[in-house]
Scaffold this active site. Sequence first.
Site, PDB file in Angstrom:
ATOM      1  N   GLU A 163     -28.847  34.236  31.500  1.00 11.46           N
ATOM      2  CA  GLU A 163     -28.043  33.335  30.676  1.00 11.46           C
ATOM      3  C   GLU A 163     -28.378  33.457  29.192  1.00 11.46           C
ATOM      4  O   GLU A 163     -27.509  33.289  28.339  1.00 11.46           O
ATOM      5  CB  GLU A 163     -28.228  31.887  31.145  1.00 11.46           C
ATOM      6  CG  GLU A 163     -27.806  31.626  32.582  1.00 11.46           C
ATOM      7  CD  GLU A 163     -26.340  31.937  32.854  1.00 11.46           C
ATOM      8  OE1 GLU A 163     -25.528  31.893  31.908  1.00 11.46           O
ATOM      9  OE2 GLU A 163     -26.003  32.240  34.011  1.00 11.46           O
ATOM     10  N   GLY A 176     -23.186  22.096  43.330  1.00 10.80           N
ATOM     11  CA  GLY A 176     -24.268  21.827  44.263  1.00 10.80           C
ATOM     12  C   GLY A 176     -25.103  23.062  44.546  1.00 10.80           C
ATOM     13  O   GLY A 176     -25.060  24.045  43.802  1.00 10.80           O
TER      14      GLY A 176
END
Length: 366
Positions: free
Chosen positions: A278, A230
């Site tokens: 990333e 979340g």
Amino acid sequence: MKLVAVIFLFSLISVDLNPVSANFFPNISSIPASIIPNGSVWDAFGALHGCRRGVKSQGLASLKKYFQLFGYLNTSYDDFSDDFDEFLESAVKNYQLNFNLNQTGELDAPTLKHIVLPRCGNADIVNGSSTMRSGKSSSAYSANSTIHTVAHYSFFPNRPRWPAEKSQLTYAFAPENQLSDVVRGIFVKAFERWSEVTPLTFVETTTFNRADLRIGFFSGDHGDGEPFDGVLGTLAHAFSPPVGLLHFDGEENWVTDGNFLNGSPMSAVDLESVAVHEIGHLLGLGHSSVEDAIMYPTISSGIRKVELANDDIMGIQELYGSNPNYNGSGSTLNPLTPRGERDTSGAPTHGFALVFGLLSLLLFLV
């Protein structure tokens, strides 16, 4: 043979996942107040302040799972009680060492403040080995020989990288996400951060299942064994070469223009900042203990951090070498944004700008 099986498994996962419609906002002020959380999913750890070995306190079981998730407790560890044992003490000390905190082994305020920060979902310690804190000699590879520094970049186990003959990597977005041109343009800029300092180039393709790098936004348990949690908490995670999977938490409030000057920064996460980090994993870099480095594992909400630090550059160039046009301060065609400044121009770059210009000319002629 095992590697082939793993790659095949992840290929199946990438096809079977159910991407979600992610939350994208042009700036902080456009985020509806109704979806802004009161804090991080890990804020409850604040109640553990002062806990040390020998103490029993409610919430330590959850903290143990946190440390196991990021590699500080072995995967075989299964004592998820609320007892502060010697294994948790060792985990806390290693965490403090990696993040340049005092090695007290105690859950002091600086340690807890750092633990609750949003972060990359990739582990800091893999198979019991961490190189975040290891200082290499100043003779470590760098295209800029005038810079002398201790390096803290790291690689995945066995140093996986894309083969030398594959200098152009294709990337694609999960079709179900239906990403806008604005969002896709952010990834163009994020990939360019790495192509500016290496011989690698990146080209988008619409063939998702055949792309080298496959990008998607997901929520919760999305089938790869690393469920999202979340808003805030873990923001994204990526797999090393040659797997090429990059997953973002679709429930985050992703800001697309990098403008954090207006409104409250709570829960707002800069998409490009996380994407640049990333992509470093997709290329083979692990985490760094240098706080200014892109490959540092945590980033506070409301922060924009897109500029490669020298530690990032040394690490990626050790794997792939340098871009011939890189002179230590950015290419002449598209200079790196000066550190400390926000890149909010939003201007199209390189090939995208050319296409945009041709389309504009065509419309004018018509």
